[in-house]
Design an enzyme around this catalytic site. Structure first.
Site: not given
Ligand code: ZN
Length: 284
Positions: A60, A118
């Site tokens: 992330h 996304h």
């Molecule tokens: Zn992420």
């Protein structure tokens, strides 16, 4: 059994918006603990089921790529964090691994009723297409792992992320930890329950591991990236192997998926050059 775990944050139970996922968000520290907790549940069960080495890749973007709290991580696992790294969300994997888990994953850009959907970079990529198939992070990472001969045997995340995995990987085991209501709202399992579900899914995944094959693309890989602005495509086409095919879309062909992944990262990185200008000129 060598196990590779790529862990993102948007698909962790209880995580619903940028207060969780951005490093300046009020809930980010909390989300880091939730993320570490889900990964630990998977690692503990994998060790019980015979895993001999576990590598966790913090996948992330926040901080950047330093979300897992290392002292709270199961000591048996190695942690890969930070950026840049040539294999991005899959840094650390190679042909020696027997299986991979994608955890905390989210749906691709544009998915209806999915948490923060996304495709790699929410402000840059409108659509990612690999050999004619529109994919998100679950898809592109499954193909790259396929190049290394590593099957994705478990995917955890929100209900929409898990659907993407099921469409791509026959027999994949999944763990749904939340059901999206909108882009920033969901019904989540309690962390204790989410970890129980993950433990059960890991048991199932490892038990049927031999029935789940790596997803390897044959021959040259054609990637088309639809960007969010023409300014982004103007700079992306400066990369010598990248061709512009319309106002916002670029295309490139690579001999294998690992090379394609590297070029894709370069396209995203160079295109993000345009972000600041975009904010200045298009705010209305
Ligand atoms: Zn992420």
């Amino acid at each position: 059994m060598k196990l590779f775990i790529s862990v993102d944050m948007e698909g962790i139970g209880g995580v619903i918006n940028y207060e969780h996922t951005c490093e300046k968000g009020m809930e980010h520290e909390h989300a880091r603990r939730l993320m570490t907790g889900e990964v630990n549940a998977a690692i503990e069960t994998a060790l019980e089921m015979g895993a001999t080495e576990v590598v966790v890749s913090d996948s992330h973007y926040a901080i950047p790529n330093q979300n897992i709290i290392i002292e709270e991580l199961n000591p048996a696992a190695y942690l890969i964090n930070g950026t840049p790294r040539p294999l991005s969300q899959l840094q650390g994997v190679d042909e020696s691994f027997d299986a991979a888990f994608l955890m905390g994953y989210h749906a691709r850009e544009g998915t209806r009723y999915a948490i923060m959907p996304h495709s790699y970079h929410g402000k840059v990529v409108r659509e990612l297409n690999v050999n004619g198939v529109v994919v998100g992070e679950t898809g592109i990472n499954t193909y790259v792992l396929g190049d290394y001969g590593v099957p994705v045997i478990l995917v955890s995340g929100d209900a929409e992320a898990v659907k993407e995995a099921e469409q791509l990987v026959p027999n994949v085991e999944t763990a749904v930890v939340k059901w999206p209501i909108g882009a920033y709202s969901a019904k989540s399992l309690h962390p204790t329950k989410a970890r129980e579900i993950i433990r059960e899914a890991v048991k199932m995944a490892i038990t049927k591991k031999d029935q789940i094959k790596p997803v390897k693309l044959k021959g040259p890989v054609t990637v088309e990236v639809k960007l969010k602005s023409t300014g982004m495509a103007d700079v992306a086409e400066l990369i010598p192997t990248v061709e512009r095919i319309d106002g916002v879309t670029v295309r490139f062909v690579s001999d294998n998926m690992v090379r394609a992944y590297r070029t894709f990262q370069a396209v995203v990185l160079i295109s993000s050059e345009d972000l600041q200008k975009d904010e200045v000129f298009q705010r209305q």
